[in-house]
Write a protein that holds these residues in place. Structure first.
Motif, mmCIF file in Angstrom:
data_model
loop_
_atom_site.group_PDB
_atom_site.id
_atom_site.type_symbol
_atom_site.label_atom_id
_atom_site.label_comp_id
_atom_site.label_asym_id
_atom_site.label_seq_id
_atom_site.Cartn_x
_atom_site.Cartn_y
_atom_site.Cartn_z
ATOM 1 N N UNK A 88 12.487 -19.662 -9.024
ATOM 2 C CA UNK A 88 11.778 -18.888 -8.008
ATOM 3 C C UNK A 88 11.993 -19.489 -6.622
ATOM 4 N N UNK A 89 12.303 -18.645 -5.656
ATOM 5 C CA UNK A 89 12.367 -19.042 -4.250
ATOM 6 C C UNK A 89 12.312 -17.796 -3.379
ATOM 7 N N UNK A 90 12.422 -17.976 -2.077
ATOM 8 C CA UNK A 90 12.336 -16.828 -1.153
ATOM 9 C C UNK A 90 13.350 -15.755 -1.517
ATOM 10 N N UNK A 91 14.576 -16.155 -1.777
ATOM 11 C CA UNK A 91 15.647 -15.187 -1.963
ATOM 12 C C UNK A 91 15.643 -14.541 -3.344
ATOM 13 N N UNK A 92 15.406 -15.343 -4.387
ATOM 14 C CA UNK A 92 15.378 -14.749 -5.730
ATOM 15 C C UNK A 92 14.146 -13.885 -5.925
ATOM 16 N N UNK A 93 13.189 -13.974 -5.018
ATOM 17 C CA UNK A 93 12.005 -13.106 -5.059
ATOM 18 C C UNK A 93 12.356 -11.661 -4.729
ATOM 19 N N UNK A 94 13.413 -11.437 -3.977
ATOM 20 C CA UNK A 94 13.707 -10.111 -3.426
ATOM 21 C C UNK A 94 13.780 -9.004 -4.486
ATOM 22 N N UNK A 95 14.443 -9.216 -5.634
ATOM 23 C CA UNK A 95 14.500 -8.130 -6.630
ATOM 24 C C UNK A 95 13.154 -7.737 -7.204
ATOM 25 N N UNK A 96 12.139 -8.584 -7.033
ATOM 26 C CA UNK A 96 10.823 -8.270 -7.585
ATOM 27 C C UNK A 96 10.177 -7.065 -6.893
ATOM 28 N N UNK A 97 10.520 -6.832 -5.643
ATOM 29 C CA UNK A 97 9.948 -5.693 -4.930
ATOM 30 C C UNK A 97 10.283 -4.394 -5.653
ATOM 31 N N UNK A 98 11.546 -4.190 -5.971
ATOM 32 C CA UNK A 98 11.957 -2.979 -6.682
ATOM 33 C C UNK A 98 11.379 -2.954 -8.088
ATOM 34 N N UNK A 99 11.299 -4.111 -8.747
ATOM 35 C CA UNK A 99 10.765 -4.151 -10.110
ATOM 36 C C UNK A 99 9.326 -3.652 -10.156
ATOM 37 N N UNK A 100 8.555 -3.899 -9.094
ATOM 38 C CA UNK A 100 7.166 -3.430 -9.085
ATOM 39 C C UNK A 100 7.101 -1.906 -9.146
ATOM 40 N N UNK A 101 8.094 -1.246 -8.564
ATOM 41 C CA UNK A 101 8.147 0.217 -8.629
ATOM 42 C C UNK A 101 8.679 0.685 -9.988
ATOM 43 N N UNK A 102 9.659 -0.045 -10.528
ATOM 44 C CA UNK A 102 10.199 0.316 -11.839
ATOM 45 C C UNK A 102 9.097 0.226 -12.891
ATOM 46 N N UNK A 103 8.200 -0.744 -12.741
ATOM 47 C CA UNK A 103 7.056 -0.821 -13.648
ATOM 48 C C UNK A 103 6.240 0.472 -13.586
ATOM 49 N N UNK A 104 5.978 0.959 -12.388
ATOM 50 C CA UNK A 104 5.177 2.188 -12.259
ATOM 51 C C UNK A 104 5.885 3.386 -12.880
ATOM 52 N N UNK A 105 7.203 3.448 -12.734
ATOM 53 C CA UNK A 105 7.937 4.588 -13.261
ATOM 54 C C UNK A 105 8.044 4.555 -14.782
ATOM 55 N N UNK A 106 8.080 3.355 -15.363
ATOM 56 C CA UNK A 106 8.315 3.219 -16.799
ATOM 57 C C UNK A 106 7.069 2.851 -17.592
ATOM 58 N N UNK A 107 6.100 2.199 -16.931
ATOM 59 C CA UNK A 107 4.937 1.704 -17.644
ATOM 60 C C UNK A 107 5.234 0.496 -18.511
ATOM 61 N N UNK A 108 6.405 -0.109 -18.333
ATOM 62 C CA UNK A 108 6.810 -1.261 -19.152
ATOM 63 C C UNK A 108 6.016 -2.494 -18.731
ATOM 64 N N UNK A 109 5.166 -2.986 -19.644
ATOM 65 C CA UNK A 109 4.234 -4.053 -19.299
ATOM 66 C C UNK A 109 4.912 -5.374 -18.980
#
Length: 355
Positions: free
Chosen positions: A83-104
């Motif tokens: 984990x660091x500033x840069x590897x955090x970046x993909x998490x933003x999109x993942x938060x939306x993918x969670x909403x679209x899929x409901x994958x816990x």
């Protein structure tokens, strides 16, 4: 100005190129994890998939969503990096993918990583997020990149989980970065600040670093929605004053130089795309005066003119660490990058909304 059908055809080419991007030029990368290859997990790819996400939100193209799901599944199986500033970046999109899929499991990952920001991520004096990256601690350093790479995700999780403490922390991070990075003479951002020695390194007004604010603020305001009005006015004023300077520094061809106030440095397309997108969106959302719209339109034409037949956005600079001299920025090589593709996708998608 290209019509919507023409712009969509260009976007399709740019997306195809990004979804198949590898280090085909065999550029010797300086980063521990490749920031060229789309298959890896770093900030560059994080910006790339965010561009795809925003396009999916506009079009509901299920093939885009499936690409994103497959990208995350592959990387989760492979194992996520530290984990660091840069590897955090993909998490933003993942938060939306969670909403679209409901994958816990996606929500569990997002929650784990945002808690790391709050509780374990190294902080500078005044509790700024230290710009720790893969292989470098960057002790006591603030970089303008952090706002897009990490703070947007922090705010997004505040909204998703109804955590006001996350939102409050995101506000603090915007304010402290503005405090130490905005040049009061030009209202542009310096690339970085260090509390060790208390200086702005080369005092570089680096274009792509500035565009992380231009792009990031409209995204941030869209995410948080009900932010305190006084804070919103302060952040928007900072953006509008930046745009005033960008207007003066934009070339006749619509481009900006990689060092904004140095016309001897090369013109750079990813920053141009970022500025164009941020300005057009800020105008459309009513954050800034519509008189700035033409700046974004010029940038749109400039970026379109730099997309080749293969869909590659050309004249994009490779990832850029903190420079101690201005030559450190002038000498960064140009090559195809996922963030160059993504920022162009954002700009082109916004361009389709022009009237």
């Amino acid at each position: 100005m290209n019509n919507k059908q023409e712009i969509k055809a260009i976007i399709d080419k740019v997306i195809y190129k990004m979804e198949h991007m590898e280090n085909s030029s065999n550029l010797l990368e300086t980063c521990p994890i490749s920031i060229i290859d789309i298959h890896d997990w770093e900030w560059s790819q994080g910006v790339g998939i965010y561009g795809l996400l925003k396009y999916y939100q506009e079009t509901k193209d299920e093939s885009i969503l499936q690409f994103l799901i497959d990208w995350y599944e592959t990387n989760i199986i492979k194992g996520l990096p530290e984990k660091n500033v840069n590897t955090m970046c993909p998490m933003l999109t993942l938060s939306y993918i969670y909403e679209y899929t409901g994958e816990k499991k996606y929500l569990a990952l997002c929650t784990e990583w945002v808690e790391w920001i709050m509780n374990d991520m190294p902080k500078t004096e005044e509790k700024g997020l230290q710009h720790i990256v893969s292989g470098e601690m960057n002790e006591q350093q603030l970089w303008d990149d952090t706002l897009f790479m990490t703070v947007l995700f922090l705010a997004r999780m505040g909204k998703l989980l109804d955590r006001r403490d996350y939102i409050h922390e995101s506000i603090r991070q915007f304010l402290i970065h503005i405090k130490y990075l905005v040049d009061t003479q030009t209202n542009l951002l310096f690339h970085g600040w260090t509390f060790n020695g208390r200086h702005n390194f080369a005092k570089a007004k680096w274009a792509r670093g500035n565009c992380w604010y231009t792009v990031g603020l409209p995204e941030y305001l869209e995410i948080v929605e009900d932010i305190d009005e006084g804070v919103k006015m302060y952040l928007v004023t900072t953006l509008e004053q930046q745009i005033v300077s960008l207007e003066k520094l934009q070339n006749n061809n619509g481009m900006w130089h990689t060092i904004l106030d140095d016309s001897s440095s090369y013109q750079e397309a990813s920053a141009t795309a970022g500025f164009g997108y941020g300005i057009l969106k800020a105008v459309r959302c009513g954050y800034v005066d519509k008189k700035y719209k033409y700046i974004g339109e010029k940038a749109l034409e400039a970026v379109i003119n730099r997309i080749n037949d293969d869909g590659e956005v050309t004249e994009v600079s490779y990832g850029t660490g903190m420079g101690n001299t201005l030559d450190d920025y002038r000498e960064i090589p140009l090559c195809a990058m996922t963030y160059g593709q993504a920022l162009a996708i954002l700009l082109l998608t916004e361009g389709m909304k022009l009237e």
